[in-house]
Design an enzyme around this catalytic site. Structure first.
Site, PDB file in Angstrom:
ATOM      1  N   CYS A   2       0.842  -1.198   0.000  1.00  0.00           N
ATOM      2  CA  CYS A   2       0.000   0.000   0.000  1.00  0.00           C
ATOM      3  C   CYS A   2       0.877   1.248   0.000  1.00  0.00           C
ATOM      4  O   CYS A   2       1.883   1.326   0.687  1.00  0.00           O
ATOM      5  CB  CYS A   2      -0.971   0.063   1.164  1.00  0.00           C
ATOM      6  SG  CYS A   2      -2.104  -1.323   1.274  1.00  0.00           S
ATOM      7  N   ARG A  27       4.070  -0.543  -4.635  1.00  0.00           N
ATOM      8  CA  ARG A  27       3.716  -0.970  -3.287  1.00  0.00           C
ATOM      9  C   ARG A  27       2.349  -1.653  -3.231  1.00  0.00           C
ATOM     10  O   ARG A  27       1.981  -2.227  -2.197  1.00  0.00           O
ATOM     11  CB  ARG A  27       3.710   0.231  -2.332  1.00  0.00           C
ATOM     12  CG  ARG A  27       5.046   0.908  -2.195  1.00  0.00           C
ATOM     13  CD  ARG A  27       4.970   2.058  -1.217  1.00  0.00           C
ATOM     14  NE  ARG A  27       4.634   1.588   0.111  1.00  0.00           N
ATOM     15  CZ  ARG A  27       5.512   1.163   1.001  1.00  0.00           C
ATOM     16  NH1 ARG A  27       6.794   1.131   0.701  1.00  0.00           N
ATOM     17  NH2 ARG A  27       5.126   0.756   2.191  1.00  0.00           N
ATOM     18  N   TRP A  74      -2.591  -2.791  -1.814  1.00  0.00           N
ATOM     19  CA  TRP A  74      -2.331  -4.225  -1.899  1.00  0.00           C
ATOM     20  C   TRP A  74      -3.220  -4.865  -0.847  1.00  0.00           C
ATOM     21  O   TRP A  74      -3.044  -4.656   0.349  1.00  0.00           O
ATOM     22  CB  TRP A  74      -0.862  -4.516  -1.641  1.00  0.00           C
ATOM     23  CG  TRP A  74      -0.478  -5.949  -1.852  1.00  0.00           C
ATOM     24  CD1 TRP A  74      -0.236  -6.563  -3.043  1.00  0.00           C
ATOM     25  CD2 TRP A  74      -0.283  -6.946  -0.841  1.00  0.00           C
ATOM     26  NE1 TRP A  74       0.103  -7.880  -2.843  1.00  0.00           N
ATOM     27  CE2 TRP A  74       0.081  -8.149  -1.499  1.00  0.00           C
ATOM     28  CE3 TRP A  74      -0.375  -6.951   0.547  1.00  0.00           C
ATOM     29  CZ2 TRP A  74       0.350  -9.329  -0.811  1.00  0.00           C
ATOM     30  CZ3 TRP A  74      -0.106  -8.135   1.232  1.00  0.00           C
ATOM     31  CH2 TRP A  74       0.251  -9.303   0.557  1.00  0.00           C
ATOM     32  N   ASN A 100      -2.026   2.212   5.555  1.00  0.00           N
ATOM     33  CA  ASN A 100      -1.144   1.120   5.166  1.00  0.00           C
ATOM     34  C   ASN A 100      -0.862   0.305   6.418  1.00  0.00           C
ATOM     35  O   ASN A 100      -0.427   0.844   7.433  1.00  0.00           O
ATOM     36  CB  ASN A 100       0.166   1.672   4.588  1.00  0.00           C
ATOM     37  CG  ASN A 100       1.175   0.578   4.292  1.00  0.00           C
ATOM     38  OD1 ASN A 100       0.825  -0.590   4.148  1.00  0.00           O
ATOM     39  ND2 ASN A 100       2.437   0.953   4.205  1.00  0.00           N
ATOM     40  N   LYS A 484      13.167 -15.603  -9.099  1.00  0.00           N
ATOM     41  CA  LYS A 484      12.931 -14.559 -10.097  1.00  0.00           C
ATOM     42  C   LYS A 484      11.996 -15.064 -11.194  1.00  0.00           C
ATOM     43  O   LYS A 484      11.078 -14.373 -11.617  1.00  0.00           O
ATOM     44  CB  LYS A 484      14.258 -14.104 -10.720  1.00  0.00           C
ATOM     45  CG  LYS A 484      15.063 -13.194  -9.856  1.00  0.00           C
ATOM     46  CD  LYS A 484      14.397 -11.834  -9.707  1.00  0.00           C
ATOM     47  CE  LYS A 484      14.606 -11.214  -8.372  1.00  0.00           C
ATOM     48  NZ  LYS A 484      14.185 -11.900  -7.186  1.00  0.00           N
ATOM     49  N   GLU A 487       8.271 -15.631  -9.799  1.00  0.00           N
ATOM     50  CA  GLU A 487       7.516 -14.482  -9.331  1.00  0.00           C
ATOM     51  C   GLU A 487       7.089 -13.548 -10.464  1.00  0.00           C
ATOM     52  O   GLU A 487       6.086 -12.847 -10.322  1.00  0.00           O
ATOM     53  CB  GLU A 487       8.278 -13.713  -8.245  1.00  0.00           C
ATOM     54  CG  GLU A 487       9.504 -12.968  -8.676  1.00  0.00           C
ATOM     55  CD  GLU A 487      10.201 -12.274  -7.499  1.00  0.00           C
ATOM     56  OE1 GLU A 487       9.515 -11.927  -6.521  1.00  0.00           O
ATOM     57  OE2 GLU A 487      11.422 -12.070  -7.559  1.00  0.00           O
ATOM     58  N   HIS A 503      17.104 -38.285  -4.901  1.00  0.00           N
ATOM     59  CA  HIS A 503      16.303 -38.554  -3.709  1.00  0.00           C
ATOM     60  C   HIS A 503      14.844 -38.117  -3.890  1.00  0.00           C
ATOM     61  O   HIS A 503      14.155 -37.865  -2.901  1.00  0.00           O
ATOM     62  CB  HIS A 503      16.920 -37.869  -2.491  1.00  0.00           C
ATOM     63  CG  HIS A 503      18.272 -38.401  -2.141  1.00  0.00           C
ATOM     64  ND1 HIS A 503      18.457 -39.638  -1.575  1.00  0.00           N
ATOM     65  CD2 HIS A 503      19.512 -37.883  -2.327  1.00  0.00           C
ATOM     66  CE1 HIS A 503      19.750 -39.851  -1.400  1.00  0.00           C
ATOM     67  NE2 HIS A 503      20.407 -38.807  -1.855  1.00  0.00           N
ATOM     68  N   LYS A 602       6.065  -4.684  -3.243  1.00  0.00           N
ATOM     69  CA  LYS A 602       7.498  -4.479  -3.058  1.00  0.00           C
ATOM     70  C   LYS A 602       7.933  -4.595  -1.608  1.00  0.00           C
ATOM     71  O   LYS A 602       8.870  -5.306  -1.283  1.00  0.00           O
ATOM     72  CB  LYS A 602       7.879  -3.096  -3.596  1.00  0.00           C
ATOM     73  CG  LYS A 602       9.373  -2.793  -3.514  1.00  0.00           C
ATOM     74  CD  LYS A 602      10.153  -3.666  -4.445  1.00  0.00           C
ATOM     75  CE  LYS A 602      11.627  -3.333  -4.444  1.00  0.00           C
ATOM     76  NZ  LYS A 602      12.404  -4.278  -5.237  1.00  0.00           N
TER      77      LYS A 602
END
Length: 607
Positions: A2, A27, A74, A100, A484, A487, A503, A602
């Protein structure tokens, strides 16, 4: 997560709010909105979706005023929607709030407010703040805010305005970042510095428990008891262009290309004839020799930098080192005390889990050294020592230059500790310094050859699964490469120690499965080659990343990415660059929103 912007002055608030929100959209970008006092009422325009949707909604409108607050969200409480978007209003529309963070006791407060006759229209915890302010308001917004903060629990940064007091804008901070910009005939608030750079370079970084009351001509600070405080201002020298794309298609590729400069800035002035001068950090020889352990704490990409440091510190500096994910650290009753140095890594310096881990470590007697990018951030202020990475503003959600400068700082810190501990000599330090000085040019060499990586990405962007394998330091950097890719491209990707394939993981390899094999550690070439062959015989398509001083992998790799040669221990800094490029170009080829990947933000300022 936010972003908040607020303005009071003589200019049109709407333009300034939108301009600031554009610089904060990293954000959060589920929804956005603005509230502006038009001289008579508070008008609110908000909408679900990206900021461009809000701009479209404002087109041709008459919204105008000299006082306002804005928000880009967000989502935490309540799905992204027009109703849940900020700003929120009290019942008669006389108070507006942006927030926020998370109000932890909102359910209890909401039930109590409903008993008092208040009705809720959103699913957010923020609406509790509006109605509590309404309940406490008796003609003085500062007094209402003081009563508010005594009742709410959690993390929050708030921007508050009242139409009954149109000459004041109030800001509050607790565990979520907020700054005040000091202008001439105008003042601003924001979640991050880039939002206000076009209007002022003089800022005050608010601390936890600070309340700011802004008018056009001055800013007054108070603590939670209403006592006036003096706060020092800092002057920001960033170039505004550093927070803009500068002709690049995305912030992420701009920031990848800024890495040679960022490394130089992080190194500048910190390497001396006899070792390292780390911004006045002075860990005594007695303290360092008495350390039993270094405890690294970080999240996400910063944690991956910590894993590289763990390997380097143990193998070369010869000090036992542990690495923990911050969100797990304080819940396992960690064994830290005065004989343990807690090393904290955070790009933003505002990561909630990391801040909580600092407090836990200090409670147990450990001293804390932080590596962060943001000056005067909470992590920096809470630590005993701080080493800044000097990467400059990083806007893309996926971290690149912050990671590579964290590694640079971690290597310098390792050399510093090794010298004082007596586990490395002057010859090793000279070699380390030479390797670090050579990094910017070698990174640039990789960037100049980006076309090969782009070609590989264009040929394989439809991959369903990608597995990264490596050993030792190569495994640590593989984890970052895998993160990277997943995402920003949304391709399922995992990193494994190459020796662990047999394994269980080999069961997932089938014809055409993409295998990213990182092989830069000379002593492990033959072992890694065997693991690559295991995947090859099961149909894996192998893309090998290795140094240009061998031909070990020529026959087994389907694609070979040759990197500049450097000491084995320094290779993670070089190797991550083509892995960043690969993730970027695959995401672009898939049509993904590279800078703002879905469901992410972020700066993770909530737990």
């Amino acid at each position: 997560m936010c972003g908040i912007v607020g303005y009071i002055g003589e200019k049109d608030a709407v333009d300034i709010l939108i301009s600031g929100l554009k610089r904060l959209e990293y954000r959060g970008y589920d929804s956005s909105g603005v509230a502006v006092y038009d001289g008579k009422d508070i008008d609110v325009v908000k909408t679900k979706g990206r900021l461009s949707a809000l701009e479209e909604k404002l087109k041709g409108g008459t919204l105008s005023g000299r006082l306002g607050i804005g928000h880009t969200r967000w989502a935490t409480h309540g799905e992204p929607s027009d109703i849940n978007a900020h700003p929120h209003l009290n019942r008669d529309g006389s108070l507006a709030v942006v927030h926020n963070g998370i109000i932890e006791n909102y359910a209890e407060l909401k039930n109590w407010l409903m008993e008092q006759g208040y009705e809720f229209v959103s699913d957010t915890d923020t609406e509790v703040i509006c109605h509590l302010l309404d309940y406490f308001y008796e003609g003085d917004i500062l007094q209402a805010v003081l009563k508010l903060v005594s009742k709410i629990k959690g993390s929050y940064a708030l921007g508050v305005l009242s139409k009954n007091e149109p000459d004041r804008l109030v800001a509050v901070r607790k565990d979520s970042p907020l700054i005040v910009g000091l202008g001439k005939g105008e003042n601003l608030i924001a979640s991050d510095i880039p939002a206000i750079l076009p209007y002022t370079r003089d800022v005050v970084i608010m601390n936890d428990g600070d309340i700011a009351v802004l008018t056009r001509e001055r800013v007054t600070f108070y603590d939670y008891l209403g006592r006036e405080e003096e706060k020092p201002a800092a002057h920001i020298d960033w170039d505004i262009a550093a927070a803009e794309k500068g002709g690049y298609r995305h912030f992420m590729i701009k920031e990848i290309n800024e890495q040679p400069r960022a490394i130089r800035d992080t190194l500048r002035g910190r390497m001396t004839e006899n070792g390292f001068d780390l911004d006045g950090i002075d860990l005594s020889e007695e303290y360092i020799k008495g350390l039993k352990n270094i405890q690294i704490v970080a999240c996400g990409t910063a944690y991956h930098a910590g894993l590289v440091a763990k390997e380097f510190y143990e193998r070369y500096i010869r000090i036992p080192t542990s690495a923990d994910i911050a969100s797990e650290f304080r819940y396992r009753d960690p064994l830290v005390n005065e004989d343990v140095l807690t090393l904290v890594i955070s790009q933003s310096g505002e990561t909630a889990d990391t801040i909580a881990a600092i407090k836990e470590a200090k409670r147990k007697g450990s001293r804390v050294l932080s590596i962060t990018n943001v000056i005067s951030s909470t992590v920096a202020r809470e630590s005993d020592w701080v080493l800044y990475t000097l990467a400059g503003p990083e806007i893309a959600v996926a971290s690149t230059k912050a990671y590579i400068t964290q590694l640079t700082a971690l290597y310098m810190l390792g050399g510093y500790i090794g010298l004082k501990r007596g586990t490395v000599d002057g010859r090793f330090v000279k070699e380390l310094q030479a390797e670090l000085r050579a990094l910017p040019d070698k990174v640039q060499e990789i960037l100049d050859e980006h076309g090969n990586i782009q070609r590989i990405a264009d040929e394989h962007y439809n991959s369903r699964d990608v597995f990264y394998i490596g050993r030792g330091l190569d495994y640590a950097v593989s984890m970052e490469g895998s993160l990277k890719l997943k995402e920003i491209s949304y391709i399922h990707s995992e990193a494994y120690p190459a020796g662990e394939l047999k394994h269980g993981t080999l069961a997932l390899v089938e014809n055409g499965t993409m295998i990213i094999a990182v092989a830069t550690q000379k002593a492990l070439y033959e072992k890694t080659l065997s693991n690559m062959e295991e995947t090859k015989t099961r149909g894996g398509y192998i893309i090998a990343f290795t140094k240009g001083d061998n031909d070990v992998f020529n026959d087994v790799a389907d694609e070979l990415v040759v990197l500049p040669t450097a000491a084995d221990y320094i290779m993670p800094i070089l190797t991550v660059v083509p892995l960043q490029l690969l993730a970027y170009y695959m995401a672009v080829a898939r049509g993904c929103d590279v800078d703002k990947p879905r469901n992410l933000a972020k700066s993770v300022t909530v737990e």
